[in-house]
Design a protein around this motif. Structure first.
Motif, PDB file in Angstrom:
ATOM      1  N   GLU A 182      -8.244  16.956  -1.810  1.00 56.93           N
ATOM      2  CA  GLU A 182      -7.645  17.318  -3.096  1.00 56.93           C
ATOM      3  C   GLU A 182      -6.701  16.271  -3.650  1.00 56.93           C
ATOM      4  N   THR A 183      -6.125  15.442  -2.795  1.00 56.55           N
ATOM      5  CA  THR A 183      -5.173  14.438  -3.284  1.00 56.55           C
ATOM      6  C   THR A 183      -5.533  13.024  -2.844  1.00 56.55           C
ATOM      7  N   LYS A 184      -5.966  12.854  -1.605  1.00 56.74           N
ATOM      8  CA  LYS A 184      -6.282  11.504  -1.123  1.00 56.74           C
ATOM      9  C   LYS A 184      -7.593  10.991  -1.707  1.00 56.74           C
ATOM     10  N   MET A 185      -8.529  11.891  -2.011  1.00 59.29           N
ATOM     11  CA  MET A 185      -9.811  11.502  -2.586  1.00 59.29           C
ATOM     12  C   MET A 185      -9.841  11.862  -4.063  1.00 59.29           C
ATOM     13  N   SER A 186     -10.400  10.997  -4.870  1.00 58.34           N
ATOM     14  CA  SER A 186     -10.622  11.315  -6.274  1.00 58.34           C
ATOM     15  C   SER A 186     -11.869  12.174  -6.395  1.00 58.34           C
ATOM     16  N   VAL A 187     -12.106  12.696  -7.602  1.00 59.87           N
ATOM     17  CA  VAL A 187     -13.319  13.469  -7.820  1.00 59.87           C
ATOM     18  C   VAL A 187     -14.553  12.607  -7.556  1.00 59.87           C
ATOM     19  N   VAL A 188     -14.507  11.363  -8.024  1.00 53.30           N
ATOM     20  CA  VAL A 188     -15.641  10.453  -7.796  1.00 53.30           C
ATOM     21  C   VAL A 188     -15.831  10.187  -6.307  1.00 53.30           C
ATOM     22  N   ASP A 189     -14.736  10.057  -5.567  1.00 55.00           N
ATOM     23  CA  ASP A 189     -14.840   9.889  -4.117  1.00 55.00           C
ATOM     24  C   ASP A 189     -15.572  11.078  -3.493  1.00 55.00           C
ATOM     25  N   CYS A 190     -15.234  12.276  -3.959  1.00 54.64           N
ATOM     26  CA  CYS A 190     -15.891  13.480  -3.440  1.00 54.64           C
ATOM     27  C   CYS A 190     -17.377  13.487  -3.794  1.00 54.64           C
ATOM     28  N   PHE A 191     -17.701  13.069  -5.015  1.00 53.79           N
ATOM     29  CA  PHE A 191     -19.108  12.955  -5.408  1.00 53.79           C
ATOM     30  C   PHE A 191     -19.857  12.025  -4.451  1.00 53.79           C
ATOM     31  N   ASN A 192     -19.284  10.860  -4.235  1.00 53.56           N
ATOM     32  CA  ASN A 192     -19.960   9.843  -3.442  1.00 53.56           C
ATOM     33  C   ASN A 192     -20.015  10.195  -1.956  1.00 53.56           C
ATOM     34  N   VAL A 249     -17.387  19.308   1.866  1.00 49.22           N
ATOM     35  CA  VAL A 249     -16.232  18.723   1.195  1.00 49.22           C
ATOM     36  C   VAL A 249     -15.745  19.799   0.217  1.00 49.22           C
ATOM     37  N   PHE A 250     -14.583  20.352   0.470  1.00 46.32           N
ATOM     38  CA  PHE A 250     -14.080  21.473  -0.333  1.00 46.32           C
ATOM     39  C   PHE A 250     -12.957  20.988  -1.233  1.00 46.32           C
ATOM     40  N   ARG A 251     -13.213  21.008  -2.544  1.00 48.55           N
ATOM     41  CA  ARG A 251     -12.219  20.559  -3.516  1.00 48.55           C
ATOM     42  C   ARG A 251     -12.112  21.604  -4.625  1.00 48.55           C
ATOM     43  N   PRO A 252     -11.189  22.572  -4.494  1.00 47.48           N
ATOM     44  CA  PRO A 252     -10.992  23.557  -5.559  1.00 47.48           C
ATOM     45  C   PRO A 252     -10.267  22.950  -6.749  1.00 47.48           C
ATOM     46  N   GLU A 275     -11.976  25.989  11.744  1.00 48.15           N
ATOM     47  CA  GLU A 275     -12.495  26.565  12.983  1.00 48.15           C
ATOM     48  C   GLU A 275     -13.840  25.948  13.356  1.00 48.15           C
ATOM     49  N   ASP A 276     -14.704  25.729  12.351  1.00 48.65           N
ATOM     50  CA  ASP A 276     -16.008  25.145  12.649  1.00 48.65           C
ATOM     51  C   ASP A 276     -15.874  23.685  13.067  1.00 48.65           C
ATOM     52  N   ARG A 277     -14.934  22.977  12.474  1.00 51.03           N
ATOM     53  CA  ARG A 277     -14.729  21.586  12.855  1.00 51.03           C
ATOM     54  C   ARG A 277     -14.283  21.483  14.312  1.00 51.03           C
ATOM     55  N   ARG A 278     -13.401  22.415  14.719  1.00 51.64           N
ATOM     56  CA  ARG A 278     -12.952  22.414  16.118  1.00 51.64           C
ATOM     57  C   ARG A 278     -14.093  22.802  17.067  1.00 51.64           C
ATOM     58  N   ALA A 279     -14.886  23.797  16.647  1.00 49.73           N
ATOM     59  CA  ALA A 279     -15.923  24.321  17.537  1.00 49.73           C
ATOM     60  C   ALA A 279     -17.150  23.420  17.616  1.00 49.73           C
ATOM     61  N   ASN A 280     -17.548  22.842  16.479  1.00 51.11           N
ATOM     62  CA  ASN A 280     -18.821  22.118  16.425  1.00 51.11           C
ATOM     63  C   ASN A 280     -18.692  20.641  16.056  1.00 51.11           C
ATOM     64  N   GLY A 281     -17.492  20.223  15.726  1.00 54.21           N
ATOM     65  CA  GLY A 281     -17.266  18.811  15.434  1.00 54.21           C
ATOM     66  C   GLY A 281     -17.813  18.326  14.108  1.00 54.21           C
ATOM     67  N   ARG A 282     -18.157  19.261  13.199  1.00 59.10           N
ATOM     68  CA  ARG A 282     -18.681  18.830  11.899  1.00 59.10           C
ATOM     69  C   ARG A 282     -17.555  18.198  11.082  1.00 59.10           C
ATOM     70  N   PRO A 283     -17.848  17.121  10.362  1.00 61.76           N
ATOM     71  CA  PRO A 283     -16.791  16.381   9.633  1.00 61.76           C
ATOM     72  C   PRO A 283     -16.459  16.996   8.276  1.00 61.76           C
ATOM     73  N   HIS A 284     -16.031  18.248   8.292  1.00 62.38           N
ATOM     74  CA  HIS A 284     -15.626  18.886   7.035  1.00 62.38           C
ATOM     75  C   HIS A 284     -14.394  18.174   6.467  1.00 62.38           C
ATOM     76  N   VAL A 285     -14.304  18.133   5.159  1.00 63.32           N
ATOM     77  CA  VAL A 285     -13.159  17.521   4.485  1.00 63.32           C
ATOM     78  C   VAL A 285     -12.561  18.566   3.543  1.00 63.32           C
ATOM     79  N   PHE A 286     -11.276  18.845   3.693  1.00 64.07           N
ATOM     80  CA  PHE A 286     -10.637  19.871   2.869  1.00 64.07           C
ATOM     81  C   PHE A 286      -9.130  19.662   2.882  1.00 64.07           C
ATOM     82  N   GLY A 287      -8.425  20.471   2.102  1.00 63.39           N
ATOM     83  CA  GLY A 287      -6.971  20.343   2.035  1.00 63.39           C
ATOM     84  C   GLY A 287      -6.556  19.076   1.306  1.00 63.39           C
ATOM     85  N   ALA A 288      -5.439  18.497   1.727  1.00 67.06           N
ATOM     86  CA  ALA A 288      -4.876  17.334   1.037  1.00 67.06           C
ATOM     87  C   ALA A 288      -5.850  16.154   1.031  1.00 67.06           C
ATOM     88  N   GLU A 289      -6.662  16.031   2.092  1.00 65.85           N
ATOM     89  CA  GLU A 289      -7.584  14.902   2.166  1.00 65.85           C
ATOM     90  C   GLU A 289      -8.576  14.920   1.013  1.00 65.85           C
TER      91      GLU A 289
END
Length: 561
Positions: free
Chosen positions: A448-458, A406-409, A432-446
């Motif tokens: 940074e904006t759709k999730m709160s900091v607490v959401d990212c913690f949890n 979960v990448f939240r700068p 690229e890794d999500r496409r290649a291996n299907g890992r559920p990485h979360v980054f970008g608007a999802e």
């Protein structure tokens, strides 16, 4: 700034406009003396192209460039007139069109000046205006005037249909007049709102205010506190000092929002019912409000960390500093900032009340989800703790171990070209890794904006960060975390930043990551610091029962209202 550097900066900023003026002047001269009208075409096109560049850059910055391009556009209009007159294409329509377009352009600076006097006074406040007065769109008039110039030039070269130029110029002038009328009307409305402001606030009877002044894009500072101020059950309003802050806060609250930019304007908002003023940062303009000695001035801050700004001596000017735990109080003393104990109140961090506590040891999770939450570069060199410049290597190593990320700068990452570039590298890696291996990485608007900091913690099992307030907040979860040592060598990191006693320290001092694998082994495996985190949790976040954790803040704040 030296006179020489100031002149250089002025020239650099004016260079495109000066080049456009020179090209337009060349077009005018060639139109007057050249045997063929097409000699003037090239410099005229250069001038128009430069005008487009100036407009595009000015509009992207949110300001109308009318004053910067008036001379260029008048020269181009003169070129059109002279060109048509010398080569026999000047008719009544084109001549009058050029004159009307010139009037429209000359009126722009006056309209812009009036428009700059339009700014919001209040919103959500009965008696002073429920909706703010918005500044008229002067950029639209500038663009239409530019179209009138291009049309005049075009028909001057063609030598026919000059009436079309007249129609376009009349439309442009009409738009300028309409914009001027809008601006004048809204200035009057602003004056009326200001006249009624004190009476409206007096009738509203607020118990406290929240004072906020910060660079645009910093709304998270107030956003984290507004829900808890609402829960105090008292009337209040948000006092901001810039139009950008006004617009940002208005999207976050239904409480009254008041804009008073100048020091002399603050008397309008000091009404008899006020008891306290809250602050969420150490902005210089906080001084303007602290001078009202009959109010209780309470600093909330927007996070707790071991950063240099967290023990700034300026905290002495507040009557009360609400801090998360004893660590914040000791931090001032440890850094030579003497403050009496009665200036502090330990209230915890109410924002972590919904942070989930670790349910199982990290070693039992096969493919843990790691939150990477780096801070930004800071306003000054001594507060640059960002790990983003080495973040790619760390994230790559975590992905290689089967972790999802979960990448939240930090929201300010975009203010640095270097940090932005590294952020994009990490996002590309995760995509690229999500496409290649299907890992559920979360980054970008999802993330940074759709999730709160607490959401990212949890949503995470472990975190990697640096010297940032999110580390102290994450401590509440009792989950393992790592801190990246960027500004201080790893062997001295815990001395400079005591919270690191609960962290697995990644050595990146000097911009190069060292010894990463053993740190990740502990972080994702045996986790020998589990008990240390539990002890420091009380020290940093207060020895407050989890049940009703935020109520402790509400009770303490209520005592001053």
């Amino acid at each position: 700034m030296t006179p020489k550097s100031g002149l250089r900066g002025w020239l650099a900023g004016r260079l495109p406009t000066l080049a456009a003026e020179l090209a337009a002047l060349t077009a005018l001269l060639l139109a007057a003396v050249a045997g063929s009208p097409f000699w003037a075409l090239a410099p005229a096109l250069v001038a128009v192209g430069l005008l487009g560049w100036v407009w595009r850059n000015a509009f992207s910055g949110g300001s109308a460039p009318s004053g910067a391009t008036v001379v260029t556009r008048l020269l181009l209009l003169a070129s059109a007139y002279v060109l048509a007159a010398v080569h026999g294409g000047l008719g009544f329509g084109l001549a009058l069109g050029v004159g009307v377009a010139a009037l429209a352009i000359l009126a722009e600076p006056a309209v812009s000046a009036v428009s700059r006097s339009v700014y919001p006074v209040s919103a959500n406040l009965r008696g002073s205006g429920l909706r703010p007065n918005l500044r008229p769109n002067t950029s639209r008039a500038v663009l239409v005037n530019g179209v009138a110039v291009v049309v005049a030039l075009g028909f001057a070269f063609v030598g026919t249909l000059g009436v079309v130029s007249l129609v376009v110029s009349v439309a442009a002038l009409a738009l300028v007049v309409f914009t001027g009328w809008q601006a004048t009307t809204r200035v009057r409305a602003r004056h009326a709102s200001e006249t009624r402001l004190n009476a409206a606030l007096t009738a509203y009877e607020p118990a406290f205010l929240l004072h906020w002044d910060a660079p645009a894009g910093t709304a998270y500072q107030v956003g984290m506190w507004l829900p808890y101020l609402d829960r105090l059950g008292k009337k209040y309003f948000v006092l901001v000092r810039t139009e950008a802050n006004f617009n940002e806060v208005l999207r976050l609250t239904t409480a009254p929002v008041v804009l008073r930019s100048g020091l002399g304007q603050l008397d309008d908002v000091i009404v008899p019912s006020l008891r306290a003023a809250f602050y969420v940062n150490t902005a210089t303009k906080n001084n303007h409000m602290v001078r009202y000695a009959h109010l209780t001035h309470i600093q909330l801050n927007h996070g707790d960390s071991d950063k240099v700004p967290s023990h700034n001596p300026v905290f002495r000017m507040y009557d009360k500093n609400f801090v998360a735990g004893q660590a914040a109080i000791d931090r001032f003393a440890a850094n030579g900032v003497s403050m009496p104990a009665e200036m502090f109140a330990i209230v915890g961090r109410p924002q972590v009340e919904n942070v989930a506590i670790a349910a199982q040891p990290i070693a039992s999770i096969a493919n843990p989800r790691v939150l990477y939450a780096p801070t930004w570069a800071g306003f000054y060199a001594d507060s640059n703790y960002s790990s983003l410049l080495v973040g790619f290597e760390i994230v790559k190593a975590l992905v290689a171990r089967g972790c999802s990320i979960v990448f939240r700068p930090h929201p300010y990452t975009g203010r640095s070209a270097a940090l932005t570039a590294e952020s994009e590298r990490i996002k590309t890696l995760l995509a690229e890794d999500r496409r290649a291996n299907g890992r559920p990485h979360v980054f970008g608007a999802e993330a940074e904006t759709k999730m709160s900091v607490v959401d990212c913690f949890n949503a995470s099992d472990v975190m990697v960060s640096d010297v940032s307030s999110v580390v102290a907040d994450y401590l509440y979860s009792e989950k393992p975390f790592a801190m990246v040592a960027v500004s201080t060598p790893a062997d001295r990191f815990t001395d400079a930043f005591p919270l690191a006693r609960a962290a697995y320290v990644i050595d990146a001092y000097g911009g190069r990551v060292r010894g990463l694998d053993p740190v990740l082994d502990d972080l994702l495996g045996s986790d020998p610091l589990a008990s240390t985190r539990q002890d420091l949790k009380k020290y940093y976040l207060g020895d407050i029962p989890a049940e009703g954790y935020a109520q402790h803040f509400l009770d303490e704040a209520g005592r001053h209202l």
